[in-house]
Write an enzyme that holds these catalytic residues in place. Structure first.
Site, PDB file in Angstrom:
ATOM      1  N   GLN A 273       0.849  -1.201   0.000  1.00  0.00           N
ATOM      2  CA  GLN A 273       0.000   0.000   0.000  1.00  0.00           C
ATOM      3  C   GLN A 273       0.878   1.242   0.000  1.00  0.00           C
ATOM      4  O   GLN A 273       0.380   2.354  -0.065  1.00  0.00           O
ATOM      5  CB  GLN A 273      -0.874   0.010   1.260  1.00  0.00           C
ATOM      6  CG  GLN A 273      -1.816  -1.171   1.353  1.00  0.00           C
ATOM      7  CD  GLN A 273      -2.419  -1.275   2.754  1.00  0.00           C
ATOM      8  OE1 GLN A 273      -3.369  -0.577   3.075  1.00  0.00           O
ATOM      9  NE2 GLN A 273      -1.849  -2.132   3.577  1.00  0.00           N
TER      10      GLN A 273
ATOM     11  N   ASP B  55       6.195   4.787  -1.432  1.00  0.00           N
ATOM     12  CA  ASP B  55       7.551   5.326  -1.277  1.00  0.00           C
ATOM     13  C   ASP B  55       8.606   4.656  -2.148  1.00  0.00           C
ATOM     14  O   ASP B  55       9.748   5.127  -2.212  1.00  0.00           O
ATOM     15  CB  ASP B  55       7.970   5.287   0.201  1.00  0.00           C
ATOM     16  CG  ASP B  55       7.907   3.890   0.825  1.00  0.00           C
ATOM     17  OD1 ASP B  55       8.063   2.892   0.102  1.00  0.00           O
ATOM     18  OD2 ASP B  55       7.703   3.813   2.054  1.00  0.00           O
TER      19      ASP B  55
ATOM     20  N   HIS C  23      -1.372   1.560  -4.372  1.00  0.00           N
ATOM     21  CA  HIS C  23      -1.763   2.968  -4.197  1.00  0.00           C
ATOM     22  C   HIS C  23      -0.884   3.961  -4.949  1.00  0.00           C
ATOM     23  O   HIS C  23      -0.851   5.139  -4.609  1.00  0.00           O
ATOM     24  CB  HIS C  23      -1.789   3.313  -2.698  1.00  0.00           C
ATOM     25  CG  HIS C  23      -2.859   2.573  -1.953  1.00  0.00           C
ATOM     26  ND1 HIS C  23      -2.870   2.427  -0.585  1.00  0.00           N
ATOM     27  CD2 HIS C  23      -3.973   1.930  -2.393  1.00  0.00           C
ATOM     28  CE1 HIS C  23      -3.939   1.732  -0.223  1.00  0.00           C
ATOM     29  NE2 HIS C  23      -4.620   1.410  -1.295  1.00  0.00           N
TER      30      HIS C  23
ATOM     31  N   CYS D 218      -1.235  14.309 -15.327  1.00  0.00           N
ATOM     32  CA  CYS D 218      -1.951  15.506 -15.747  1.00  0.00           C
ATOM     33  C   CYS D 218      -3.397  15.423 -15.273  1.00  0.00           C
ATOM     34  O   CYS D 218      -4.057  14.399 -15.449  1.00  0.00           O
ATOM     35  CB  CYS D 218      -1.899  15.625 -17.269  1.00  0.00           C
ATOM     36  SG  CYS D 218      -2.878  17.001 -17.898  1.00  0.00           S
TER      37      CYS D 218
ATOM     38  N   CYS E  72       0.574  21.253 -20.886  1.00  0.00           N
ATOM     39  CA  CYS E  72      -0.700  21.673 -21.488  1.00  0.00           C
ATOM     40  C   CYS E  72      -1.381  22.776 -20.684  1.00  0.00           C
ATOM     41  O   CYS E  72      -2.417  23.293 -21.080  1.00  0.00           O
ATOM     42  CB  CYS E  72      -1.638  20.470 -21.632  1.00  0.00           C
ATOM     43  SG  CYS E  72      -2.410  19.964 -20.086  1.00  0.00           S
TER      44      CYS E  72
ATOM     45  N   GLY F 127       3.043  -4.243   8.971  1.00  0.00           N
ATOM     46  CA  GLY F 127       2.974  -2.791   9.138  1.00  0.00           C
ATOM     47  C   GLY F 127       1.759  -2.127   8.522  1.00  0.00           C
ATOM     48  O   GLY F 127       1.860  -1.001   8.043  1.00  0.00           O
TER      49      GLY F 127
ATOM     50  N   SER G  12      -2.387  -1.020   9.277  1.00  0.00           N
ATOM     51  CA  SER G  12      -3.466  -0.944  10.269  1.00  0.00           C
ATOM     52  C   SER G  12      -4.664  -1.780   9.829  1.00  0.00           C
ATOM     53  O   SER G  12      -5.527  -2.106  10.640  1.00  0.00           O
ATOM     54  CB  SER G  12      -3.891   0.514  10.462  1.00  0.00           C
ATOM     55  OG  SER G  12      -4.283   1.073   9.223  1.00  0.00           O
TER      56      SER G  12
ATOM     57  N   ASN H 294       3.599  -6.385  13.536  1.00  0.00           N
ATOM     58  CA  ASN H 294       3.123  -5.028  13.837  1.00  0.00           C
ATOM     59  C   ASN H 294       3.245  -4.844  15.350  1.00  0.00           C
ATOM     60  O   ASN H 294       2.789  -5.707  16.095  1.00  0.00           O
ATOM     61  CB  ASN H 294       1.642  -4.906  13.394  1.00  0.00           C
ATOM     62  CG  ASN H 294       1.137  -3.475  13.385  1.00  0.00           C
ATOM     63  OD1 ASN H 294       1.477  -2.686  14.259  1.00  0.00           O
ATOM     64  ND2 ASN H 294       0.301  -3.142  12.410  1.00  0.00           N
TER      65      ASN H 294
ATOM     66  N   ALA I 198       8.856  -4.080  12.315  1.00  0.00           N
ATOM     67  CA  ALA I 198       9.146  -4.799  11.071  1.00  0.00           C
ATOM     68  C   ALA I 198      10.633  -5.100  10.921  1.00  0.00           C
ATOM     69  O   ALA I 198      11.024  -6.212  10.556  1.00  0.00           O
ATOM     70  CB  ALA I 198       8.659  -3.969   9.883  1.00  0.00           C
TER      71      ALA I 198
HETATM   72  P1  NAD Z   1      -1.416   3.192   8.610  1.00  0.00           P
HETATM   73  O1  NAD Z   1      -0.701   4.469   8.827  1.00  0.00           O
HETATM   74  O2  NAD Z   1      -2.889   3.177   8.642  1.00  0.00           O
HETATM   75  O3  NAD Z   1      -0.934   2.148   9.723  1.00  0.00           O
HETATM   76  C1  NAD Z   1       0.414   1.928   9.992  1.00  0.00           C
HETATM   77  C2  NAD Z   1       0.540   0.636  10.775  1.00  0.00           C
HETATM   78  O4  NAD Z   1       1.933   0.386  10.949  1.00  0.00           O
HETATM   79  C3  NAD Z   1      -0.074   0.697  12.181  1.00  0.00           C
HETATM   80  O5  NAD Z   1      -0.855  -0.470  12.396  1.00  0.00           O
HETATM   81  C4  NAD Z   1       1.149   0.701  13.107  1.00  0.00           C
HETATM   82  O6  NAD Z   1       0.920   0.029  14.337  1.00  0.00           O
HETATM   83  C5  NAD Z   1       2.152  -0.049  12.265  1.00  0.00           C
HETATM   84  N1  NAD Z   1       3.554   0.240  12.603  1.00  0.00           N
HETATM   85  C6  NAD Z   1       4.090   1.382  13.118  1.00  0.00           C
HETATM   86  N2  NAD Z   1       5.428   1.249  13.259  1.00  0.00           N
HETATM   87  C7  NAD Z   1       5.731   0.002  12.818  1.00  0.00           C
HETATM   88  C8  NAD Z   1       6.941  -0.731  12.709  1.00  0.00           C
HETATM   89  N3  NAD Z   1       8.128  -0.208  13.089  1.00  0.00           N
HETATM   90  N4  NAD Z   1       6.901  -1.993  12.213  1.00  0.00           N
HETATM   91  C9  NAD Z   1       5.713  -2.543  11.818  1.00  0.00           C
HETATM   92  N5  NAD Z   1       4.536  -1.902  11.902  1.00  0.00           N
HETATM   93  C10 NAD Z   1       4.553  -0.646  12.405  1.00  0.00           C
HETATM   94  O7  NAD Z   1      -0.844   2.594   7.260  1.00  0.00           O
HETATM   95  P2  NAD Z   1      -1.499   1.630   6.158  1.00  0.00           P
HETATM   96  O8  NAD Z   1      -2.174   0.496   6.826  1.00  0.00           O
HETATM   97  O9  NAD Z   1      -0.425   1.383   5.177  1.00  0.00           O
HETATM   98  O10 NAD Z   1      -2.662   2.447   5.429  1.00  0.00           O
HETATM   99  C11 NAD Z   1      -2.754   3.802   5.204  1.00  0.00           C
HETATM  100  C12 NAD Z   1      -2.309   4.362   3.868  1.00  0.00           C
HETATM  101  O11 NAD Z   1      -1.117   4.989   4.207  1.00  0.00           O
HETATM  102  C13 NAD Z   1      -1.934   3.516   2.710  1.00  0.00           C
HETATM  103  O12 NAD Z   1      -2.800   3.749   1.674  1.00  0.00           O
HETATM  104  C14 NAD Z   1      -0.542   4.051   2.261  1.00  0.00           C
HETATM  105  O13 NAD Z   1      -0.571   4.404   0.885  1.00  0.00           O
HETATM  106  C15 NAD Z   1      -0.373   5.278   3.036  1.00  0.00           C
HETATM  107  N6  NAD Z   1       0.961   5.630   3.531  1.00  0.00           N
HETATM  108  C16 NAD Z   1       2.089   5.232   2.907  1.00  0.00           C
HETATM  109  C17 NAD Z   1       3.322   5.587   3.416  1.00  0.00           C
HETATM  110  C18 NAD Z   1       4.563   5.141   2.697  1.00  0.00           C
HETATM  111  O14 NAD Z   1       4.532   4.919   1.492  1.00  0.00           O
HETATM  112  N7  NAD Z   1       5.662   4.954   3.420  1.00  0.00           N
HETATM  113  C19 NAD Z   1       3.412   6.345   4.578  1.00  0.00           C
HETATM  114  C20 NAD Z   1       2.237   6.761   5.200  1.00  0.00           C
HETATM  115  C21 NAD Z   1       1.012   6.380   4.666  1.00  0.00           C
END
Ligand code: NAD
Length: 245
Positions: free
Chosen positions: A98, A101, A116, A124, A146, A183, A185, A206, A224
């Site tokens: 998801q 990055d 995502h 665009c 454009c 990692g 939610s 997690n 993680a």
């Molecule tokens: P979320 O922010 O909803 O949840 C993050 C989860 O990671 C939580 O359950 C938390 O307990 C857990 N967490 C925190 N530290 C951790 C660690 N060190 N090791 C393992 N787990 C850990 O994120 P989500 O579930 O990915 O969903 C939300 C949206 O956030 C996604 O659509 C994503 O695109 C976007 N997002 C992406 C990034 C990125 O690309 N790095 C950053 C922030 C949000």
């Protein structure tokens, strides 16, 4: 840690071959990139849910782009961590992320479905044409040649996933011998619903309980970067993949 030991034993017994790794923002938290939920999830007192939407962009594209430029600069300065690297060492595993990055790819994962989108592409607003956008923009909000606005090539809350990505991910999750859920939610749909398509061994990593913990065979309460290398080592121990070291 008892759950970690039990998960390692289960992997050694089962010797999984088809592996899918579903990741969320938490897998990159150990690289210093803030998650949306939990500590550090705020930017200038805005919640992510109030910025990552088509409505927020329509209201104030400059504000939304400032937030994205901040996130893009954090990721540019970050490095993949031990979890990204361990996952990449499973060369034939499918990574369904998801995250936007690109850290899985930077760690060497080649088989990645980005549900995502990616922070380092833009499109665009008028005709949807995509382009790489690796460097910071000279002016915000950025415009296409454009004349229309550019938007980040990511999936915002309320938008559809890239065509085919979810179906491919769902098929792989259904077929997998082992699903690692790292990692996330588990509250962002439809990504979170992928877990329900798997009925074999599943292991969550997690530090907090998530909405998916009870659906997984084992929920390891650890970061993680700490637990993933141990789980990956157990996978290697049970197969002919060789050693990770
Ligand atoms: P979320 O922010 O909803 O949840 C993050 C989860 O990671 C939580 O359950 C938390 O307990 C857990 N967490 C925190 N530290 C951790 C660690 N060190 N090791 C393992 N787990 C850990 O994120 P989500 O579930 O990915 O969903 C939300 C949206 O956030 C996604 O659509 C994503 O695109 C976007 N997002 C992406 C990034 C990125 O690309 N790095 C950053 C922030 C949000």
């Amino acid at each position: 840690m008892e759950v970690l030991t039990a998960a390692v034993d289960a992997i050694r017994k089962q010797k999984p071959r088809k592996i899918v790794v579903l990741t969320g923002a938490g897998v990159s938290a150990d690289s210093g990139i803030p998650t949306f939920r939990g500590q550090g999830g705020l930017w200038r007192n805005y919640r992510a849910e109030d910025l990552a939407t088509p409505e927020a962009f329509a209201r104030n594209p400059l504000l939304v782009w400032e937030w994205y430029e901040w996130r893009r600069s954090l990721v540019r300065d970050a490095e993949p961590n031990a979890a990204h690297r361990a996952i990449a060492s499973l060369g034939d595993a499918l990574v369904v992320t998801q995250n936007v990055d690109g850290l899985h790819q930077r760690a060497g994962s080649q088989n990645v479905i980005e549900l995502h989108g990616n922070l380092f592409r833009a499109r665009c607003f008028r005709d949807g044409a995509r382009r790489d956008a690796v460097e910071a923009f000279a002016e915000l909000p950025p415009h296409c040649a454009c004349g229309a606005l550019l938007r980040p090539d990511v999936v915002w809350f309320g938008e559809m996933l890239p065509e085919g990505a979810f179906a491919r991910a769902g098929h792989a999750v259904h077929e997998a011998d082992l699903l690692l859920v790292i990692g996330t939610s588990g509250v962002v749909f439809p990504a979170a619903s992928l877990v329900s398509l798997h009925d074999g061994l599943s292991i969550e990593i997690n530090p907090q309980l998530s909405a998916l913990s009870s659906a997984c065979t084992f929920a390891i309460a650890a970061k993680a970067a700490e637990a993933t290398p141990i789980i990956v080592e157990a996978i290697y121990a049970g197969t002919d993949r060789g050693s990770t070291t």
